[in-house]
Scaffold this active site. Structure first.
Site, PDB file in Angstrom:
ATOM      1  CB  THR A 146      -0.902  -0.012   1.264  1.00 32.66           C
ATOM      2  OG1 THR A 146      -1.410   1.299   1.479  1.00 32.66           O
ATOM      3  CG2 THR A 146      -0.147  -0.420   2.516  1.00 32.66           C
ATOM      4  CG  ASP A 147      -1.181   4.983  -0.818  1.00 25.44           C
ATOM      5  OD1 ASP A 147      -1.657   4.339   0.135  1.00 25.44           O
ATOM      6  OD2 ASP A 147      -1.823   5.856  -1.427  1.00 25.44           O
ATOM      7  CD  GLU A 148      -3.033   3.619   4.792  1.00 22.51           C
ATOM      8  OE1 GLU A 148      -2.712   3.669   5.982  1.00 22.51           O
ATOM      9  OE2 GLU A 148      -4.201   3.451   4.412  1.00 22.51           O
ATOM     10  CE1 TYR A 171      -3.363  -2.571   5.924  1.00 24.01           C
ATOM     11  CE2 TYR A 171      -3.129  -0.224   5.471  1.00 24.01           C
ATOM     12  CZ  TYR A 171      -3.290  -1.521   5.018  1.00 24.01           C
ATOM     13  OH  TYR A 171      -3.385  -1.774   3.664  1.00 24.01           O
ATOM     14  CE  LYS A 175      -0.301  -4.657   3.154  1.00 19.46           C
ATOM     15  NZ  LYS A 175      -0.862  -5.960   2.697  1.00 19.46           N
TER      16      LYS A 175
HETATM   17  N1  LIG Z   1      -8.477  -1.459  -0.131  1.00 22.80           N
HETATM   18  C1  LIG Z   1      -7.528  -0.600  -0.460  1.00 22.80           C
HETATM   19  O1  LIG Z   1      -7.802   0.553  -0.809  1.00 22.80           O
HETATM   20  C2  LIG Z   1      -6.085  -1.040  -0.479  1.00 22.80           C
HETATM   21  C3  LIG Z   1      -5.117  -0.141  -0.968  1.00 22.80           C
HETATM   22  C4  LIG Z   1      -3.780  -0.562  -1.036  1.00 22.80           C
HETATM   23  C5  LIG Z   1      -3.447  -1.835  -0.618  1.00 22.80           C
HETATM   24  N2  LIG Z   1      -4.400  -2.673  -0.130  1.00 22.80           N
HETATM   25  C6  LIG Z   1      -3.986  -4.028   0.281  1.00 22.80           C
HETATM   26  O2  LIG Z   1      -4.693  -4.929  -0.542  1.00 22.80           O
HETATM   27  C7  LIG Z   1      -4.969  -6.144   0.165  1.00 22.80           C
HETATM   28  C8  LIG Z   1      -6.444  -6.452   0.086  1.00 22.80           C
HETATM   29  O3  LIG Z   1      -7.172  -5.347   0.616  1.00 22.80           O
HETATM   30  P1  LIG Z   1      -8.763  -5.382   0.684  1.00 22.80           P
HETATM   31  O4  LIG Z   1      -9.226  -3.987   0.787  1.00 22.80           O
HETATM   32  O5  LIG Z   1      -9.275  -6.275  -0.385  1.00 22.80           O
HETATM   33  O6  LIG Z   1      -8.943  -6.092   2.104  1.00 22.80           O
HETATM   34  P2  LIG Z   1     -10.226  -6.810   2.729  1.00 22.80           P
HETATM   35  O7  LIG Z   1     -10.177  -6.470   4.191  1.00 22.80           O
HETATM   36  O8  LIG Z   1     -11.447  -6.495   1.945  1.00 22.80           O
HETATM   37  O9  LIG Z   1      -9.926  -8.360   2.528  1.00 22.80           O
HETATM   38  C9  LIG Z   1      -8.945  -9.040   3.261  1.00 22.80           C
HETATM   39  C10 LIG Z   1      -9.190 -10.536   3.076  1.00 22.80           C
HETATM   40  O10 LIG Z   1      -8.126 -11.224   3.765  1.00 22.80           O
HETATM   41  C11 LIG Z   1      -8.707 -12.285   4.511  1.00 22.80           C
HETATM   42  N3  LIG Z   1      -7.842 -12.564   5.667  1.00 22.80           N
HETATM   43  C12 LIG Z   1      -7.613 -11.760   6.743  1.00 22.80           C
HETATM   44  N4  LIG Z   1      -6.779 -12.365   7.591  1.00 22.80           N
HETATM   45  C13 LIG Z   1      -6.447 -13.566   7.041  1.00 22.80           C
HETATM   46  C14 LIG Z   1      -5.606 -14.642   7.439  1.00 22.80           C
HETATM   47  N5  LIG Z   1      -4.945 -14.605   8.605  1.00 22.80           N
HETATM   48  N6  LIG Z   1      -5.476 -15.710   6.618  1.00 22.80           N
HETATM   49  C15 LIG Z   1      -6.172 -15.773   5.442  1.00 22.80           C
HETATM   50  N7  LIG Z   1      -7.007 -14.800   5.035  1.00 22.80           N
HETATM   51  C16 LIG Z   1      -7.138 -13.705   5.811  1.00 22.80           C
HETATM   52  C17 LIG Z   1     -10.079 -11.772   4.940  1.00 22.80           C
HETATM   53  O11 LIG Z   1     -10.956 -12.834   5.287  1.00 22.80           O
HETATM   54  C18 LIG Z   1     -10.505 -11.015   3.677  1.00 22.80           C
HETATM   55  O12 LIG Z   1     -11.151 -11.885   2.780  1.00 22.80           O
HETATM   56  C19 LIG Z   1      -4.458  -5.941   1.574  1.00 22.80           C
HETATM   57  O13 LIG Z   1      -3.212  -6.569   1.680  1.00 22.80           O
HETATM   58  C20 LIG Z   1      -4.316  -4.423   1.701  1.00 22.80           C
HETATM   59  O14 LIG Z   1      -3.275  -4.100   2.593  1.00 22.80           O
HETATM   60  C21 LIG Z   1      -5.710  -2.305  -0.045  1.00 22.80           C
END
Ligand SMILES: NC(=O)c1ccc[n+]([C@@H]2O[C@H](COP(=O)([O-])OP(=O)(O)OC[C@H]3O[C@@H](n4cnc5c(N)ncnc54)[C@H](O)[C@@H]3O)[C@@H](O)[C@H]2O)c1
Length: 362
Positions: A146-148, A171, A175
């Site tokens: 993530t950009d964070e 968080y 990451k």
């Molecule tokens: N949403 C955003 O805007 C964004 C931006 C940049 C990066 N990201 C990164 O993208 C990825 C996905 O983000 P998202 O928004 O889809 O998240 P989300 O919270 O919607 O989904 C996370 C998924 O991971 C699963 N999970 C959590 N803990 C787990 C574990 N211990 N073992 C197996 N599965 C597990 C959850 O059940 C869920 O299905 C993350 O790594 C996040 O850091 C998200």
């Protein structure tokens, strides 16, 4: 905890394998971006076989995948990335070529309330996957970051892939730690890896605790739109399908060991975004409600994207306003999807979080 839920028999016995076919282990595929990515892969690579490995936390929802759950090239495996046995089993059973690692605890506010699970899943879980990926000599491991991780920056600045990491909340710190472990896997063990650092995603199937779905849903049900602090914090937004295209390019063509930023330059102050979203619902009786600010709330993130554009020919294709229009239409026609979520644990969390913020800010 691992147990198979769908598709196992067909997965191995459809007789369609060929040399260009790859087996992809997608972690966190029941979440927002992961479920969009699985649909994207199955459409673009009909020969590929996808294992969705997910613990199904509060954020994981198999309803996100109903449109493809019967696909014989898709299988769901319930498991925890931080559990050695679960991960060992899934690697031994399916012997994947690629891992695309989305699974994470992903909500900043939750990380401030309870950091421990973020360290367990996001850091130890990543190392656990890397250990098994090394043992199985997989072809590529893509870490979804993530950009964070770059931390807060001022107006006019932008982070490139070698900018220092300065995370400011649990968080982001978890990451950033995982990103260092990915680097170590490459530098020390020669594992083939990439890191993708994207800005904020929006689009279909986003869990209704994140900013855009909260604003859309609350506008639909005439509830207040909570905006933290003075609402001047700035975020950059990308449609989830543009991010999926970027991840796909990195997976197949990214130079091993490299980090790729993904962003659009589409920056919005949170309060301006809330106003814009509210305007899309002229009938709504909702209004913006400023609430107590998040602790350590980062002012702004922004990423430079020259590298992925030049090296991999990626650029965003979905105009922000059109993407938002499509997203609103999707949420309007999937109210049952949100209501199923809201009937459970999440609603309790939402009430506790925002009601206490309102009380404290008044
Ligand atoms: N949403 C955003 O805007 C964004 C931006 C940049 C990066 N990201 C990164 O993208 C990825 C996905 O983000 P998202 O928004 O889809 O998240 P989300 O919270 O919607 O989904 C996370 C998924 O991971 C699963 N999970 C959590 N803990 C787990 C574990 N211990 N073992 C197996 N599965 C597990 C959850 O059940 C869920 O299905 C993350 O790594 C996040 O850091 C998200």
């Amino acid at each position: 905890m691992a147990n198979y839920v769908t598709g196992l028999f067909n997965f191995f016995d459809d007789g369609e394998s060929n040399t260009s076919s790859k087996i992809v282990l997608v972690t966190g595929g029941a979440g927002f971006i992961g479920s969009n990515f699985i649909r994207f892969l199955l459409k673009k690579y009909p020969d590929y076989k996808i294992i969705n490995f997910d613990k199904l936390t509060y954020a994981g929802n198999l309803n996100n995948l109903v449109t493809i759950e019967e696909n014989p090239h898709y299988v769901f495996v319930r498991g925890d990335v931080a559990n050695v046995k679960d991960v060992k089993n899934v690697f031994e059973e399916f012997n994947p070529h690629f891992v695309v690692h989305f699974a994470a605890e992903s909500h900043v506010d939750r990380s401030i309330l309870n950091p421990d699970i973020f360290l367990q899943t996001n850091i130890l879980g990543t190392q656990n996957l890397l250990n098994h990926a090394r043992e199985h000599q997989i072809e590529k491991f893509v870490q979804i970051s993530t950009d964070e991780v770059y931390g807060s920056i001022g107006k006019g600045e932008s982070c490139h892939e070698e900018s220092p990491l300065c995370p400011n909340n649990p968080y982001a710190a978890s990451k950033a730690s995982a990103d260092f472990l990915i680097r170590v896997a490459h530098q020390t063990y020669g594992q083939r890896v990439n890191i993708v650092r994207s800005c904020n995603n929006y689009g279909t199937y986003q869990f209704p605790e994140k900013l855009i779905p909260v604003m859309i849903y609350n506008s639909l049900i005439n509830e207040e739109l909570p905006v933290y602090g003075d609402g001047r914090n700035i975020r950059e937004w990308i449609h989830v399908e543009d991010n999926c295209r970027a991840i796909d390019l990195v997976l197949h063509n990214g130079r091993s060991g490299e980090i790729y930023n993904v962003g659009t330059g589409e920056e919005w102050e949170n309060v301006k975004l809330a106003e814009f979203l509210l305007k899309q619902f002229p009938e709504s009786k909702s209004h913006i409600q400023f609430v107590l600010d998040r602790q350590g709330h980062d002012f702004r993130y922004s990423v430079k994207t020259d590298k992925i554009k030049k090296e991999l020919g990626w650029k965003p294709q979905i105009d922000f306003k059109e993407g938002i229009e499509q997203t609103i239409l999707w949420y309007k026609s999937h109210l049952d999807w949100i209501e199923q979520i809201n009937s459970g644990e999440y609603m309790q969390y939402f009430k506790e979080t925002y009601e206490s913020r309102l009380t404290e800010s008044n």
